[in-house]
Motif scaffolding. Structure first.
Motif, PDB file in Angstrom:
ATOM      1  N   ASP A 194       0.810  -1.215   0.000  1.00  8.80           N
ATOM      2  CA  ASP A 194       0.000   0.000   0.000  1.00  8.80           C
ATOM      3  C   ASP A 194       0.847   1.271   0.000  1.00  8.80           C
ATOM      4  OD1 ASP A 194      -2.171  -1.630   0.035  1.00  8.80           O
ATOM      5  OD2 ASP A 194      -2.476  -1.511   2.219  1.00  8.80           O
ATOM      6  N   THR A 195       2.064   1.223   0.533  1.00  5.73           N
ATOM      7  CA  THR A 195       2.865   2.451   0.667  1.00  5.73           C
ATOM      8  C   THR A 195       4.111   2.417  -0.218  1.00  5.73           C
ATOM      9  OG1 THR A 195       4.007   1.464   2.563  1.00  5.73           O
ATOM     10  CG2 THR A 195       2.080   2.821   3.031  1.00  5.73           C
ATOM     11  N   LEU A 196       5.004   1.504   0.046  1.00  2.00           N
ATOM     12  CA  LEU A 196       6.290   1.497  -0.639  1.00  2.00           C
ATOM     13  C   LEU A 196       6.148   1.143  -2.118  1.00  2.00           C
ATOM     14  CD1 LEU A 196       9.325   1.852  -0.116  1.00  2.00           C
ATOM     15  CD2 LEU A 196       9.472  -0.583   0.332  1.00  2.00           C
ATOM     16  N   LEU A 197       5.264   0.196  -2.434  1.00  2.00           N
ATOM     17  CA  LEU A 197       5.095  -0.206  -3.825  1.00  2.00           C
ATOM     18  C   LEU A 197       4.489   0.909  -4.667  1.00  2.00           C
ATOM     19  CD1 LEU A 197       5.350  -2.433  -5.915  1.00  2.00           C
ATOM     20  CD2 LEU A 197       3.088  -3.271  -5.233  1.00  2.00           C
ATOM     21  N   LYS A 198       3.525   1.636  -4.075  1.00  2.00           N
ATOM     22  CA  LYS A 198       2.922   2.745  -4.814  1.00  2.00           C
ATOM     23  C   LYS A 198       3.943   3.852  -5.064  1.00  2.00           C
ATOM     24  CE  LYS A 198      -1.883   2.038  -3.415  1.00  2.00           C
ATOM     25  NZ  LYS A 198      -3.067   2.617  -2.744  1.00  2.00           N
ATOM     26  N   GLU A 199       4.748   4.151  -4.072  1.00  2.00           N
ATOM     27  CA  GLU A 199       5.787   5.153  -4.265  1.00  2.00           C
ATOM     28  C   GLU A 199       6.783   4.728  -5.340  1.00  2.00           C
ATOM     29  OE1 GLU A 199       7.651   5.897  -0.580  1.00  2.00           O
ATOM     30  OE2 GLU A 199       5.881   6.816   0.367  1.00  2.00           O
ATOM     31  N   TYR A 200       7.111   3.433  -5.388  1.00  2.00           N
ATOM     32  CA  TYR A 200       8.044   2.931  -6.391  1.00  2.00           C
ATOM     33  C   TYR A 200       7.455   3.016  -7.800  1.00  2.00           C
ATOM     34  CZ  TYR A 200      10.901  -0.396  -8.995  1.00  2.00           C
ATOM     35  OH  TYR A 200      11.693  -0.992  -9.947  1.00  2.00           O
ATOM     36  N   GLN A 201       6.145   2.714  -7.912  1.00  2.00           N
ATOM     37  CA  GLN A 201       5.493   2.745  -9.219  1.00  2.00           C
ATOM     38  C   GLN A 201       5.257   4.166  -9.707  1.00  2.00           C
ATOM     39  OE1 GLN A 201       1.956   0.442  -8.614  1.00  2.00           O
ATOM     40  NE2 GLN A 201       3.042  -1.552  -8.764  1.00  2.00           N
ATOM     41  N   GLN A 202       5.095   5.119  -8.808  1.00  2.00           N
ATOM     42  CA  GLN A 202       4.829   6.510  -9.186  1.00  2.00           C
ATOM     43  C   GLN A 202       6.083   7.381  -9.174  1.00  2.00           C
ATOM     44  OE1 GLN A 202       1.793   7.916  -6.566  1.00  2.00           O
ATOM     45  NE2 GLN A 202       0.199   6.538  -7.388  1.00  2.00           N
ATOM     46  N   ARG A 203       7.246   6.731  -9.156  1.00  2.00           N
ATOM     47  CA  ARG A 203       8.477   7.507  -9.146  1.00  2.00           C
ATOM     48  C   ARG A 203       8.628   8.279 -10.465  1.00  2.00           C
ATOM     49  NH1 ARG A 203       9.612   2.363 -10.468  1.00  2.00           N
ATOM     50  NH2 ARG A 203      11.112   1.968 -12.174  1.00  2.00           N
ATOM     51  N   GLY A 204       9.060   9.510 -10.401  1.00  2.00           N
ATOM     52  CA  GLY A 204       9.247  10.334 -11.590  1.00  2.00           C
ATOM     53  C   GLY A 204       7.980  10.894 -12.168  1.00  2.00           C
ATOM     54  N   LYS A 205       6.832  10.632 -11.573  1.00  2.00           N
ATOM     55  CA  LYS A 205       5.557  11.125 -12.073  1.00  2.00           C
ATOM     56  C   LYS A 205       5.038  12.225 -11.150  1.00  2.00           C
ATOM     57  CE  LYS A 205       4.296   6.674 -14.089  1.00  2.00           C
ATOM     58  NZ  LYS A 205       3.273   5.601 -14.145  1.00  2.00           N
ATOM     59  N   SER A 206       4.336  13.152 -11.767  1.00  2.00           N
ATOM     60  CA  SER A 206       3.771  14.257 -10.997  1.00  2.00           C
ATOM     61  C   SER A 206       2.355  14.486 -11.491  1.00  2.00           C
ATOM     62  CB  SER A 206       4.622  15.531 -11.171  1.00  2.00           C
ATOM     63  OG  SER A 206       4.021  16.593 -10.480  1.00  2.00           O
ATOM     64  N   GLY A 207       1.384  14.333 -10.671  1.00  2.00           N
ATOM     65  CA  GLY A 207      -0.018  14.514 -11.048  1.00  2.00           C
ATOM     66  C   GLY A 207      -0.612  15.778 -10.491  1.00  2.00           C
ATOM     67  N   LEU A 208       0.213  16.742 -10.109  1.00  2.00           N
ATOM     68  CA  LEU A 208      -0.284  17.973  -9.496  1.00  2.00           C
ATOM     69  C   LEU A 208      -0.048  19.136 -10.450  1.00  2.00           C
ATOM     70  CD1 LEU A 208       1.086  17.523  -5.883  1.00  2.00           C
ATOM     71  CD2 LEU A 208      -1.200  16.993  -6.712  1.00  2.00           C
ATOM     72  N   PHE A 209      -0.942  20.108 -10.409  1.00  2.00           N
ATOM     73  CA  PHE A 209      -0.822  21.346 -11.182  1.00  2.00           C
ATOM     74  C   PHE A 209      -0.535  22.477 -10.199  1.00  2.00           C
ATOM     75  CE2 PHE A 209      -3.494  18.610 -13.745  1.00  2.00           C
ATOM     76  CZ  PHE A 209      -2.922  18.740 -14.990  1.00  2.00           C
ATOM     77  N   SER A 210       0.547  23.207 -10.449  1.00  2.00           N
ATOM     78  CA  SER A 210       0.924  24.325  -9.572  1.00  2.00           C
ATOM     79  C   SER A 210       0.890  25.619 -10.360  1.00  2.00           C
ATOM     80  CB  SER A 210       2.320  24.105  -8.981  1.00  2.00           C
ATOM     81  OG  SER A 210       3.249  24.008 -10.027  1.00  2.00           O
ATOM     82  N   ASP A 211       0.333  26.624  -9.784  1.00  2.00           N
ATOM     83  CA  ASP A 211       0.239  27.948 -10.403  1.00  2.00           C
ATOM     84  C   ASP A 211       1.527  28.699 -10.104  1.00  2.00           C
ATOM     85  OD1 ASP A 211      -0.454  30.253 -11.574  1.00  2.00           O
ATOM     86  OD2 ASP A 211      -2.292  30.593 -10.414  1.00  2.00           O
ATOM     87  N   LYS A 212       2.342  28.886 -11.117  1.00  2.00           N
ATOM     88  CA  LYS A 212       3.630  29.513 -10.950  1.00  2.00           C
ATOM     89  C   LYS A 212       3.654  30.974 -11.360  1.00  2.00           C
ATOM     90  CE  LYS A 212       6.193  25.226 -11.523  1.00  2.00           C
ATOM     91  NZ  LYS A 212       7.272  24.529 -12.263  1.00  2.00           N
ATOM     92  N   ARG A 213       2.509  31.576 -11.450  1.00  2.00           N
ATOM     93  CA  ARG A 213       2.482  32.994 -11.784  1.00  2.00           C
ATOM     94  C   ARG A 213       3.038  33.824 -10.630  1.00  2.00           C
ATOM     95  NH1 ARG A 213      -3.623  33.938 -13.445  1.00  2.00           N
ATOM     96  NH2 ARG A 213      -3.850  32.621 -11.597  1.00  2.00           N
ATOM     97  N   ILE A 214       3.559  35.006 -10.996  1.00  2.00           N
ATOM     98  CA  ILE A 214       4.240  35.850 -10.005  1.00  2.00           C
ATOM     99  C   ILE A 214       3.227  36.380  -9.017  1.00  2.00           C
ATOM    100  CG2 ILE A 214       5.558  37.969  -9.692  1.00  2.00           C
ATOM    101  CD1 ILE A 214       6.805  37.475 -12.396  1.00  2.00           C
ATOM    102  N   GLY A 215       3.536  36.186  -7.737  1.00  2.00           N
ATOM    103  CA  GLY A 215       2.726  36.742  -6.676  1.00  2.00           C
ATOM    104  C   GLY A 215       1.391  36.086  -6.482  1.00  2.00           C
ATOM    105  N   GLU A 216       1.203  34.867  -7.007  1.00  2.00           N
ATOM    106  CA  GLU A 216      -0.112  34.239  -6.895  1.00  2.00           C
ATOM    107  C   GLU A 216      -0.405  33.853  -5.450  1.00  2.00           C
ATOM    108  OE1 GLU A 216      -3.776  32.997  -8.058  1.00  2.00           O
ATOM    109  OE2 GLU A 216      -2.261  34.115  -9.200  1.00  2.00           O
ATOM    110  N   TYR A 217       0.606  33.424  -4.725  1.00  2.00           N
ATOM    111  CA  TYR A 217       0.402  32.990  -3.341  1.00  2.00           C
ATOM    112  C   TYR A 217       0.917  34.019  -2.338  1.00  2.00           C
ATOM    113  CZ  TYR A 217      -0.320  28.579  -5.748  1.00  2.00           C
ATOM    114  OH  TYR A 217      -0.769  27.614  -6.591  1.00  2.00           O
TER     115      TYR A 217
END
Length: 861
Positions: free
Chosen positions: A67-90
């Motif tokens: 449930d933990t280590l295997l999922k981390e191993y399978q999802q290595r190098g992948k990113s499923g998140l969207f981040s807003d990198k515009r200036i001053g957004e946060y």
């Protein structure tokens, strides 16, 4: 519903019910349960892990890793998140307008950077000779091949139209031009080209004339400028000149800096020679001089000197070449011609000894031997100055005469020493036996003995041969024994002993360990002699002068201020033994004891070390100069006695002898024995001993004035000087000395000091009979420490346990990941094998179909 449920149990719902059911089944299975056995059972103790389920624990851990280590191993190098990198957004501190401004500025900056990447300066206009580079870059300059000048004209529109684009006849004219030129006859191509050529030539002439005019104007301007410049350079009269302020004079610092600039810089000196190189050169020089001396002694000719060739009377000297000017200025001195050394040695006449001296000084230019010409000049100077003293003695002052006589005597001595050095061999070997060494130095003057020792050291330097070190170490012992022999004669030759200390010191510096062993052996023999005398007779006598000189030599050769020294410390012990165990029974013993006291003060002059034997001996010497009394305030310590045969050894009974006494130094030769028969001389010697003793007391007072126990140390001496010592019968100098001693003792005794007391201590409490409670030993607990230490050990134990558990879990995680990687690799290999197999199957099918078709075609033929 199926079977009825048992009474008292609720139905289990879903997956949780299935898991709990599986666990209950595992627990019920005896093959899945592990029982942890104990070494021994304890009543009342509850064990936490007496029964374990390894299968259940393993399945739990495996499910958790999946449930933990295997999922981390399978999802290595992948990113499923969207981040807003515009200036001053946060950034909550920025307003929306500020955010927009920053974003707009960044966007403009990106575009500007791309456009102006190769633009050095967009705002400024670059020029060349006053013309804009942007205009020059249009390439409007015409190529004027006929012009031989630097200027280039632009191609006209007609010339361009005539040569490019089909010529003038093919050019289409505008409508207005066609209307105006309709009545005129059109020109041919040849006419148009001729007109263009004539026009270009006319423009060329105009440019040439403009250039000539510009040159004329430039020359005129130059000539006018020269005339004006001459007028400007004309000096104005002093009256019209402006008064300039005077320049300040340079100060001392500026002058010194300017002088240092022109000073000579330091030049590199020659390389310093090492000790081995110097010794080798000195040995070679002495060997050369010795060879010359032996050659002269045997009467052999010098083969190195060139003999003059025989010249016949008919020789015209045609091949004569004048290499150097051999002419000499003829001069006389004392009726003799002044000639160079080479000719002077051949022309001089005299006895054989003079000849030997002169020849020996030709080749050597060292301190021992000088040139024969110099020696003769010195001798002539001596004779001249003596003649001056005889003739003008009455006119000059007596002091000047004495100074001249002393200088000439010194020169005569130096000359004799050089003559003595030239008569000795230049090379010596170290003698193997002391008798050979003694025969080498005996019956020779002191200067020759020093020269022999110096040449022995130079010819046998340790850097020249391997065994020279042992030879020179042996030479130190020979020289020390030779010094003792000189001091042990009936009339000790102390002047020679004094001069022999210098080579002895040099050898000691070269070989300190061997010198220390040699001197220590001599001191050991002295101590053994004293101990044997005390054991046999109960007392010992003071040794002779040559034995006491060991202490003086020890103080010269070795440092005496060290707290402990392998040679000086035994010497101090032996001197203390002599002052303690040797009774004073004669005037010779008094002189020997005073000599040892002087040595003691020399040893402790820097270290200020207290010597109680010295104070006791000086008190005893003063006691020998007091008359007998029934009692005294001071105490006499052995080897002195309050009453006895020699208790009044230094007592003086003649006032006339006291009046005629003159203070002098105590001669060392008196230690070996006194040859005094006159009573007056004996009294004078006693007064001299008393004066020396008081001098030593004064030096001790000055030396030990800073000691806290100074008053107690010098209290007996103060009492004997104030009381029984007959000061009034002594000369004035001794009386003044006693007074100075008392004043110094009183001055140093006024220093306050606190007596020694015991340190204050807390009272010792009474012993309490409270029983000591010991904790009952419990199995599994740490014993023999307090609560803090137990907590610390508990934390250490917990840390070790957690560390081991973490290592174990990391190892299991690595094993799990390795299994997963292996399974993935096997799956990929299986898939690849399957595809390869399918490919081979398809190829084999194609191959079969092709063969069938080929076979069919063959049958059709």
């Amino acid at each position: 519903m199926g079977k009825n449920m048992k009474k008292g149990k609720k139905p289990l719902a879903g997956a949780a019910g299935r898991v709990s059911k599986a666990r209950s089944e595992v627990r019920d299975n005896p093959f899945e349960v592990k029982i942890n056995k104990q070494k021994f059972s304890v009543l009342g103790r509850k064990t936490k892990h007496d029964v374990g389920l390894p299968g259940v624990s393993k399945s739990k851990a495996l499910k958790k890793r999946k449930d933990t280590l295997l999922k981390e191993y399978q999802q290595r190098g992948k990113s499923g998140l969207f981040s807003d990198k515009r200036i001053g957004e946060y950034d909550t501190k920025l307003t929306p307008e500020d955010k927009m401004m920053k974003r707009f500025a960044l966007e403009r900056q990106k575009h500007v950077g791309k456009k102006t990447m190769y633009n050095l300066n967009e705002e400024e206009e670059l020029t060349h000779y006053g013309q804009s580079l942007a205009a020059l870059e249009k390439l409007n300059d015409a190529v004027d091949s006929d012009s031989d000048t630097e200027e280039r004209g632009a191609l006209s529109a007609e010339l361009t139209a005539a040569h490019f684009g089909g010529g003038g006849l093919l050019r289409k004219k505008a409508a207005s031009e066609q209307i105006e030129e309709e009545p005129e006859k059109p020109k041919t191509r040849k006419e148009l080209i001729e007109e263009l050529i004539a026009k270009s030539k006319m423009e060329k002439r105009e440019r040439q004339s403009q250039r000539e005019k510009a040159l004329e104007l430039t020359e005129k301007l130059d000539s006018d400028w020269k005339a004006i410049q001459g007028l400007l350079a004309h000096k104005t009269p002093k009256s019209e000149r402006k008064v300039e302020p005077e320049k300040p004079k340079p100060d001392d610092y500026d002058m010194m800096v300017r002088q240092l600039v022109f000073d000579m810089k330091a030049k590199p000196s020659d390389k310093m020679k090492s000790e081995a190189e110097v010794a080798k050169e000195e040995q070679e020089r002495l060997q050369k001089l010795e060879a010359e001396r032996l050659r002269r002694m045997r009467g052999e000719d010098d083969k190195t000197k060139k003999k003059p060739k025989h010249i016949s009377a008919d020789d015209l000297m045609d091949g004569f070449i004048l290499d150097k000017d051999d002419r000499l200025m003829l001069s006389y001195k004392d009726g003799k011609m002044n000639l160079p050394d080479s000719e002077d040695n051949e022309l001089k006449t005299g006895n054989d000894d003079d000849a030997v001296v002169n020849e020996g000084s030709d080749d050597g230019e060292d301190e021992d031997t000088d040139g024969s010409g110099e020696e003769e000049e010195e001798g002539s100077d001596v004779s001249d100055n003596h003649s001056d003293l005889e003739s003008n003695g009455g006119s000059e002052e007596d002091e000047e005469v004495q100074v001249k006589v002393m200088k000439k005597n010194k020169k005569i001595k130096e000359k004799h020493s050089k003559e003595a050095g030239s008569q000795l061999p230049f090379t010596f070997d170290v003698p193997e036996l002391y008798e050979d060494f003694q025969s080498l130095l005996s019956e020779k003057p002191t200067d020759q003995q020093l020269i022999i020792l110096e040449r022995i050291q130079k010819c046998n330097h340790p850097s020249l041969a391997q065994g020279n070190k042992a030879k020179l170490e042996k030479l130190f012992g020979f020289l020390l024994d030779y010094i003792m022999d000189l001091a042990g004669q009936e009339t000790p030759d102390l002047q020679t002993v004094d001069k022999m200390i210098v080579p002895l010191y040099n050898l000691c510096q070269m070989f300190p360990e061997a010198a220390a062993d040699c001197v220590r052996d001599a001191l050991r023999d002295i101590a053994r002699t004293v101990d044997e005398a005390v054991e046999s007779k109960g007392r010992a006598a003071y040794p002779a002068l040559h034995v006491l000189l060991y202490f003086k030599i020890t103080g010269i050769l070795f440092p005496t201020s060290d707290f402990w020294h392998p040679v000086v410390t035994p010497a101090v012990a032996v001197m203390s033994q002599l002052l303690t165990k040797c009774p004073v029974a004669s005037l010779e013993d008094v002189a020997a004891g005073l000599f040892i006291s002087c040595m003691f003060l020399e040893y402790v002059s820097l270290s200020k070390r207290f010597i109680p034997e010295l104070i006791n001996f000086l008190l005893g010497i003063l006691h020998l100069a007091t008359p007998r009394k029934a009692s005294a305030d001071y105490v006499v310590v052995p080897p002195f006695k309050f009453h006895g045969k020699s208790s009044e050894l230094l007592l003086i009974d003649s006032t006339e002898d006291v009046a005629s006494w003159v203070k002098r130094n105590l001669p060392l030769t008196t230690i070996n024995g006194l040859d005094l028969e006159d009573k007056t001389e004996i009294n004078h010697f006693k007064l001299t001993c008393i004066a020396v003793c008081l001098d030593l007391v004064k030096r001790c007072v000055d030396n030990y004035g800073a000691l806290p126990a100074f008053k107690e140390i010098f209290s007996p001496i103060e009492k004997i000087i104030r009381g029984p010592l007959p000061q009034n019968t002594f000369p004035e100098k001794i009386q003044d000395l006693c007074k100075n001693i008392l004043d110094d003792i009183e001055k140093h005794s006024k220093k306050p000091y606190s007596p020694l007391v015991f340190e204050k201590q807390m009272p010792v409490p009474m012993k309490m009979f409270t029983p000591k409670v010991m904790p009952v030993l419990e199995f599994g607990k740490k014993q023999g420490c307090n609560r803090v230490e137990r907590e610390r050990k508990k934390l250490i134990h917990k840390h070790k346990r957690e560390f081991k558990g973490a290592v174990r879990e990391i190892r299991k995680d690595n094993q799990f990941l390795a299994r997963e990687k292996l399974s993935e690799t096997m799956q990929r290999d299986a898939e690849r094998k399957r595809k390869v197999k399918e490919l081979f199957n398809s190829l084999s099918t194609q191959e079969g179909e092709w063969k069938a078709l080929k076979k069919k075609k063959m049958k059709g033929k």
